[in-house]
Design a protein around this motif. Structure first.
Motif, PDB file in Angstrom:
ATOM      1  N   ASP A  83       2.471   1.738  -3.571  1.00  0.00           N
ATOM      2  CA  ASP A  83       1.659   2.127  -4.242  1.00  0.00           C
ATOM      3  C   ASP A  83       1.117   3.683  -4.313  1.00  0.00           C
ATOM      4  OD1 ASP A  83       1.619  -0.222  -5.483  1.00  0.00           O
ATOM      5  OD2 ASP A  83      -0.554  -0.842  -4.942  1.00  0.00           O
ATOM      6  N   LEU A  84       1.190   4.269  -3.041  1.00  0.00           N
ATOM      7  CA  LEU A  84       1.067   5.525  -2.508  1.00  0.00           C
ATOM      8  C   LEU A  84       2.096   6.451  -3.029  1.00  0.00           C
ATOM      9  CD1 LEU A  84      -1.110   7.468  -1.058  1.00  0.00           C
ATOM     10  CD2 LEU A  84       0.257   7.438   1.061  1.00  0.00           C
ATOM     11  N   ARG A 110      -2.688  10.944   4.659  1.00  0.00           N
ATOM     12  CA  ARG A 110      -2.057   9.887   4.258  1.00  0.00           C
ATOM     13  C   ARG A 110      -2.612   8.460   4.820  1.00  0.00           C
ATOM     14  NH1 ARG A 110       2.922  11.170   6.189  1.00  0.00           N
ATOM     15  NH2 ARG A 110       2.849  10.279   8.080  1.00  0.00           N
ATOM     16  N   LYS A 162      -5.648   7.946   2.072  1.00  0.00           N
ATOM     17  CA  LYS A 162      -5.269   7.546   0.958  1.00  0.00           C
ATOM     18  C   LYS A 162      -4.649   6.001   1.011  1.00  0.00           C
ATOM     19  CE  LYS A 162      -4.415  12.140  -0.854  1.00  0.00           C
ATOM     20  NZ  LYS A 162      -5.601  12.289  -1.402  1.00  0.00           N
ATOM     21  N   LEU A 163      -3.950   5.865   2.112  1.00  0.00           N
ATOM     22  CA  LEU A 163      -3.490   4.405   1.955  1.00  0.00           C
ATOM     23  C   LEU A 163      -4.665   3.311   2.241  1.00  0.00           C
ATOM     24  CD1 LEU A 163      -0.579   4.538   4.628  1.00  0.00           C
ATOM     25  CD2 LEU A 163      -0.343   3.677   2.401  1.00  0.00           C
ATOM     26  N   GLU A 165       1.876   6.845  -6.749  1.00  0.00           N
ATOM     27  CA  GLU A 165       0.923   7.744  -7.394  1.00  0.00           C
ATOM     28  C   GLU A 165       1.382   9.103  -6.998  1.00  0.00           C
ATOM     29  OE1 GLU A 165      -3.750   8.646  -6.965  1.00  0.00           O
ATOM     30  OE2 GLU A 165      -2.949   6.496  -6.463  1.00  0.00           O
ATOM     31  N   TYR A 166       1.754   9.433  -5.750  1.00  0.00           N
ATOM     32  CA  TYR A 166       1.863  10.651  -5.227  1.00  0.00           C
ATOM     33  C   TYR A 166       3.218  11.158  -5.343  1.00  0.00           C
ATOM     34  CZ  TYR A 166      -3.389  10.484  -4.272  1.00  0.00           C
ATOM     35  OH  TYR A 166      -4.435  10.094  -4.196  1.00  0.00           O
ATOM     36  N   VAL A 216       3.977  12.554  -0.281  1.00  0.00           N
ATOM     37  CA  VAL A 216       3.667  11.665   0.788  1.00  0.00           C
ATOM     38  C   VAL A 216       4.086  12.065   2.032  1.00  0.00           C
ATOM     39  CG1 VAL A 216       3.542   9.320   1.708  1.00  0.00           C
ATOM     40  CG2 VAL A 216       2.986   9.576  -0.852  1.00  0.00           C
ATOM     41  N   LYS A 241      -7.387   3.002   0.706  1.00  0.00           N
ATOM     42  CA  LYS A 241      -7.977   2.592  -0.707  1.00  0.00           C
ATOM     43  C   LYS A 241      -7.022   1.544  -1.187  1.00  0.00           C
ATOM     44  CE  LYS A 241      -6.208   5.204  -4.523  1.00  0.00           C
ATOM     45  NZ  LYS A 241      -6.195   6.258  -5.313  1.00  0.00           N
ATOM     46  N   TYR A 242      -5.760   1.670  -0.936  1.00  0.00           N
ATOM     47  CA  TYR A 242      -4.753   0.403  -1.287  1.00  0.00           C
ATOM     48  C   TYR A 242      -4.977  -0.799  -0.328  1.00  0.00           C
ATOM     49  CZ  TYR A 242      -2.617   4.088  -4.183  1.00  0.00           C
ATOM     50  OH  TYR A 242      -2.613   5.037  -4.890  1.00  0.00           O
ATOM     51  N   SER A 252       0.819  -1.152  -0.024  1.00  0.00           N
ATOM     52  CA  SER A 252       0.008  -0.128   0.085  1.00  0.00           C
ATOM     53  C   SER A 252       0.823   1.282  -0.064  1.00  0.00           C
ATOM     54  CB  SER A 252      -0.906   0.027   1.149  1.00  0.00           C
ATOM     55  OG  SER A 252      -1.953  -1.105   1.166  1.00  0.00           O
ATOM     56  N   MET A 253       1.791   1.301   0.842  1.00  0.00           N
ATOM     57  CA  MET A 253       2.711   2.408   0.783  1.00  0.00           C
ATOM     58  C   MET A 253       3.662   2.684  -0.374  1.00  0.00           C
ATOM     59  SD  MET A 253       3.821   5.140   2.407  1.00  0.00           S
ATOM     60  CE  MET A 253       3.437   5.093   4.300  1.00  0.00           C
TER      61      MET A 253
END
Length: 149
Positions: free
Chosen positions: A105-106, A123, A126-127, A109-110, A115, A129-130, A102-103
């Motif tokens: 992918d975050l 944070r 947003k995490l 993306e950003y 981040v 969703k992953y 998840s981290m």
């Protein structure tokens, strides 16, 4: 100051199991000696040295070559503490896998800088969703769809 604690055989055996779990957490994946854990090892040795007094030579034995008390093979193969350790490792594996992916992918993306600048709540939001995506995937398929390229 010294404190005396009276333990019956059942309580002592439970204490040995607790020390086994602690020893596993401290040492299971270490490849080098760590002086910081010597104080834990010393207390464990002190506790294990009393096994004979409780008639528990079947779970703790003296190793003269290494000059330490150690858990017997019988104990390691049959003690209920291993179930707790295995459950802990299983849960930790999935939690860590989900968190790290998840981290990753975050950040992908950003961007790492963005981040790091996010407030904690943003944070985490947003995490999530992953996390949900990976939790659902792993619950449904385990590692079946995981590939490394």
């Amino acid at each position: 100051m010294q404190v005396k604690i009276n333990l019956n055989r059942e309580e002592y055996e439970l204490l040995i199991e607790i020390f086994y779990i602690a020893d596993w957490v401290l040492n299971a994946y270490k490849t080098t000696e760590d002086d910081e854990i010597d104080r834990y090892r010393d207390l464990e040795q002190k506790i294990l040295s009393r096994a004979k007094e409780f008639g528990l030579q079947n779970i703790v034995e003296w190793d003269p070559s290494m000059r330490v008390y150690q858990y017997t093979r019988e104990f390691e193969e049959n003690n209920p503490a291993m179930e707790f350790i295995e459950d802990f490792e299983e849960d930790t594996f999935w939690d860590e896998l989900v968190e790290r992916l998840s981290m990753r992918d975050l950040v992908e993306e950003y961007g790492e800088e963005s981040v790091m600048e996010m407030d904690v709540f943003t944070r985490l939001e947003k995490l999530d969703k992953y996390r949900v995506k990976y939790l659902e995937e792993f619950e449904k398929n385990g590692l079946q769809n995981v590939q490394v390229f």
